[in-house]
Design a protein around this motif. Structure first.
Motif, mmCIF file in Angstrom:
data_model
loop_
_atom_site.group_PDB
_atom_site.id
_atom_site.type_symbol
_atom_site.label_atom_id
_atom_site.label_comp_id
_atom_site.label_asym_id
_atom_site.label_seq_id
_atom_site.Cartn_x
_atom_site.Cartn_y
_atom_site.Cartn_z
ATOM 1 N N UNK A 132 22.176 -42.679 19.802
ATOM 2 C CA UNK A 132 21.594 -43.253 18.585
ATOM 3 C C UNK A 132 20.196 -42.711 18.335
ATOM 4 N N UNK A 133 19.415 -42.568 19.410
ATOM 5 C CA UNK A 133 18.059 -42.015 19.271
ATOM 6 C C UNK A 133 18.100 -40.614 18.674
ATOM 7 N N UNK A 134 19.024 -39.799 19.187
ATOM 8 C CA UNK A 134 19.130 -38.417 18.733
ATOM 9 C C UNK A 134 19.528 -38.356 17.264
ATOM 10 N N UNK A 135 20.523 -39.144 16.881
ATOM 11 C CA UNK A 135 20.995 -39.135 15.491
ATOM 12 C C UNK A 135 19.894 -39.602 14.544
ATOM 13 N N UNK A 136 19.173 -40.648 14.923
ATOM 14 C CA UNK A 136 18.068 -41.133 14.097
ATOM 15 C C UNK A 136 16.937 -40.108 14.023
ATOM 16 N N UNK A 137 16.608 -39.510 15.149
ATOM 17 C CA UNK A 137 15.521 -38.534 15.177
ATOM 18 C C UNK A 137 15.817 -37.339 14.285
ATOM 19 N N UNK A 138 17.010 -36.771 14.404
ATOM 20 C CA UNK A 138 17.382 -35.626 13.576
ATOM 21 C C UNK A 138 17.308 -36.001 12.095
ATOM 22 N N UNK A 139 17.896 -37.146 11.766
ATOM 23 C CA UNK A 139 17.967 -37.569 10.361
ATOM 24 C C UNK A 139 16.589 -37.817 9.780
ATOM 25 N N UNK A 140 15.755 -38.570 10.481
ATOM 26 C CA UNK A 140 14.437 -38.917 9.942
ATOM 27 C C UNK A 140 13.477 -37.738 9.962
ATOM 28 N N UNK A 141 13.626 -36.842 10.928
ATOM 29 C CA UNK A 141 12.775 -35.650 10.933
ATOM 30 C C UNK A 141 13.092 -34.755 9.742
ATOM 31 N N UNK A 142 14.370 -34.542 9.458
ATOM 32 C CA UNK A 142 14.755 -33.627 8.381
ATOM 33 C C UNK A 142 14.526 -34.221 6.997
ATOM 34 N N UNK A 143 14.742 -35.515 6.841
ATOM 35 C CA UNK A 143 14.621 -36.110 5.500
ATOM 36 C C UNK A 143 13.182 -36.328 5.072
ATOM 37 N N UNK B 253 29.675 -41.974 18.140
ATOM 38 C CA UNK B 253 29.127 -42.644 16.961
ATOM 39 C C UNK B 253 29.651 -41.965 15.693
ATOM 40 N N UNK B 254 30.278 -42.723 14.777
ATOM 41 C CA UNK B 254 30.843 -42.105 13.562
ATOM 42 C C UNK B 254 29.759 -41.506 12.673
ATOM 43 N N UNK B 255 30.095 -40.408 12.003
ATOM 44 C CA UNK B 255 29.217 -39.775 11.023
ATOM 45 C C UNK B 255 29.956 -39.755 9.690
ATOM 46 N N UNK B 256 29.354 -40.303 8.656
ATOM 47 C CA UNK B 256 29.991 -40.405 7.343
ATOM 48 C C UNK B 256 30.289 -39.023 6.782
ATOM 49 N N UNK B 257 31.273 -38.975 5.881
ATOM 50 C CA UNK B 257 31.711 -37.698 5.312
ATOM 51 C C UNK B 257 30.588 -36.992 4.557
#
Length: 355
Positions: A152-163, A188-192
């Motif tokens: 979860x940390x990794x997914x949040x970090x990637x998303x918030x860093x890029x956005x 962890x599911x990733x939306x389409x």
């Protein structure tokens, strides 16, 4: 939701502001707010355009020549995803460079603040390409070697860093060219359509109950570091039927973080709003009782309190700056000398201190 009022830490935070720079209000230079800020709630974006900065604000956002100031979302010792600002070399693909700096053992190594670590496994190779408003990130096989508890940390970090970058609204992930519909280790599911800031950040277990009639908001609490305190974004939930979300956000900050967390709040005991917040031309006016004051005679407010309010409330669409009153009268300054005569704007970067 179980909360704790931060009574014992108030005096500690108040005295530490003179000694420990958290990096949000560090100099007497003026701030330039983001020219375009994207607010994402429940996966939808709302665009607001920054206006002239408060000339009395004291947030330094200027990066040295040849570099660009970038927020990298790192993992703290307490397991939170926390933005830290770095002056990275200027390049053609700032988004890819930001992720390169998130790789363990990479160029971030000698820059890491005490107690923080990079989020991507060592030797991971990253490629970032844009597809409209979506950043498409392809990882090498090393990406799939992280610990399950970090997913979860990794997914949040990637998303918030890029956005944080203009034009990036969503993020899609792939592994060796194969699009990921779920994270490769813990599933962890990733939306389409990819991830967005609407996924939240630092979701505490106590925040996930009874979501039917609630909506997510981001508030900023404090975490203690070796050098002082940093601001941590946390996704919590407020009533979706609320007619004034600002009131509920302020109340969340006053009540403080969940008792089970290691986060703290700097709000004084007994502080309360005496009237509903009002907004005009992007400026939100908050009218508190005298409990907001650190010093009754000098009428000053804790800089940590101001920062938490500014960061949390300007996450909301349409709020670009805040002003603080006590019983209808303007508060003039914070304990670190920041002037409050003019409304305070949100900084482009968070936690910009030196370590």
């Amino acid at each position: 939701m179980s909360k704790k009022r931060q009574v014992a830490v108030v005096s500690v935070l108040a005295s530490s502001v003179y000694l420990a720079g958290c990096g949000l209000f560090e100099s007497n230079e003026a701030i330039d707010p983001p020219q375009t800020v994207s607010y994402l709630e429940d996966g939808e974006a709302v665009e607001t355009t920054g206006e002239e900065a408060n000339p009395t604000s004291s947030i330094s956002t200027e990066a040295p020549e040849g570099s660009v100031r970038t927020d990298l979302f790192l993992i703290s010792a307490d397991g939170y995803v926390v933005p830290q600002s770095f002056d990275l070399p200027e390049g053609e693909n700032a988004a890819q460079q930001a992720l390169d700096y998130l790789v363990d053992g990479g160029p971030i190594t000698n820059l890491l603040p005490n107690g923080y670590r990079a989020v991507l496994p060592a030797d991971t190779e990253v490629t970032v390409k844009m597809d409209g408003e979506t950043a498409v990130v392809d990882f090498s096989n090393e990406f799939a070697t992280y610990a399950p508890e970090d997913e979860q940390h990794i997914l949040q970090s990637i998303t918030w860093t890029l956005t944080q970058f203009d034009g990036v609204k969503n993020v899609k992930l792939s592994l060796n060219g194969e699009e990921l519909t779920e994270m490769p280790v813990d599933g962890t599911p990733i939306a389409a359509n990819g991830t967005s800031r609407g996924m939240g950040i630092n979701l505490l277990a106590s925040d996930l109950v009874d979501i039917t009639n609630t909506k997510p908001v981001v508030v900023y609490y404090l975490t203690q570091t070796a050098g002082g305190y940093d601001y941590v974004p946390v996704t919590t939930r407020i009533s979706s039927e609320s007619t004034n979300a600002s009131t509920e956000i302020v109340q969340e900050l006053i009540e403080g973080p969940a008792f089970t967390s290691s986060l703290v709040s700097d709000f004084m005991p007994g502080v309360a709003l005496v009237s509903e917040p009002t907004i005009a031309d992007g400026t939100l006016t908050l009218n508190f009782n005298e409990g907001i004051l650190m010093n009754m005679e000098d009428r000053i407010v804790s800089s940590h309190t101001l920062n938490a309010l500014t960061l949390s409330l300007t996450e909301q669409p349409g709020i670009e700056r805040i002003t603080i009153q006590v019983n209808g009268e303007m508060v003039e300054a914070t304990d670190d000398g920041t002037s409050l005569i003019s409304p305070v704007t949100r900084p482009e970067n968070v936690n910009t201190g030196s370590y």
